[in-house]
Scaffold this active site. Sequence first.
Site, PDB file in Angstrom:
ATOM      1  CG  HIS A  97       5.849   1.003  -1.658  1.00 19.04           C
ATOM      2  ND1 HIS A  97       5.385  -0.288  -1.547  1.00 19.04           N
ATOM      3  CD2 HIS A  97       5.375   1.469  -2.845  1.00 19.04           C
ATOM      4  CE1 HIS A  97       4.683  -0.582  -2.646  1.00 19.04           C
ATOM      5  NE2 HIS A  97       4.665   0.460  -3.439  1.00 19.04           N
TER       6      HIS A  97
ATOM      7  CG  ASN B  13       2.948   1.559  -6.619  1.00 14.45           C
ATOM      8  OD1 ASN B  13       3.482   0.642  -5.987  1.00 14.45           O
ATOM      9  ND2 ASN B  13       2.290   2.536  -6.020  1.00 14.45           N
TER      10      ASN B  13
END
Length: 357
Positions: A289, A310
């Site tokens: 990620h 994020n």
Amino acid sequence: MEIKKFICLSLSLALILGIVESFEFKEEELESEERMQGLYERWRNHHNVAEVNPREKAQRFNVFKTNVQHVHKTNKMNKPYTLKLNKFATMTNHEFRSTYAGSKIKHYRTLRGARNSMLRFMYENATNLPTAIDWRARNAVTPPKDQGLCGGCWAFSTVVAVEGINAIRTNKLVSLSEQHLIDCETGFNEGCGGGLMEPAFIFIKESGGLAAEENYPYTSFTGTCDRSKIGNQVVTIDGYEDVPENNEGALLKAVANQPVSAAIEANGHDFQFYSKGVFTGGCGVDVNHAVAVVGYGETPEGTKYWIVKNSWGPHWGENGYIRLQRGVPNDEGLCGIAVEPSYAIKKKSNIPMNHEL
Ligand SMILES: *[C@@H]1O[C@H](CO)[C@@H](O)[C@H](O)[C@H]1NC(C)=O
């Protein structure tokens, strides 16, 4: 009529201000199947989950129960971080992993080949680093964004780094377009199918800049590149550099100077439900990620952390951020944060840098 209008207004206000309350539950609600069912309905209401067929609903309830138990059990362990029942509460960890940690960073890294460790690192001799820095407080980070059901985190990560250096160099914070990268950087990356940040930096440099978010807005789908949306309000960069890998000290030098793109392993059960505090694991270093490091600091108790932005919306973690433990014994950093960081270069002037990509 009047009531309807008011509900509408307060809803949109809540959305604008991002004040959707986090979802709390009490231990008693886990005591029986009936109470658990009530909790499930409450969670569905809170997250405006659409009605589904009975079979699907029963399955989702089973997943929900497993996740509630995990959140509850973990929060009783006195860890430095806590978990919460967020919007991922009815996703199995497998579903979560393939959707939200599905940018296949390692897969693309293998396709692209190892990074060239002989490249220049402009901050290698940086000294007098501050003990803490938070680029959000210096107006160099836009509010948290949400990638939705699209594996385009590589684009979000790239954009944080470019928004950051652009704000630092120009004193103007401009929200930039992930969709421009997702639709148009097709030379190496695969839109919502995943990708890497370095080809995105190269694309921005070579194609003349990155569009503003408002001109080329996010759709969460891989679309066709639409040049008419790019407009003339583009932000240019002069290139990018890699932070020497597996070196938290080098990462510190870079983050002290600007927001930095990084990859992490984000598919863990605790990561899925992270609420607040300094995350200390568990996670491996098998990066899947992309995120961005926008600062670092230390708690009053002396735990060092990275401030990581994020792209799962403002309701995940600490308003869309996670504080990841910094200075761990393994070279890769916690969750692999130091495995392959990189950042955009933007000179103050418009004279191109004497730096080969
Ligand atoms: C760092 O210092 C060394 C020794 O003075 C020098 O050779 C090197 O070029 C410097 N690196 C950068 C990026 O300025």
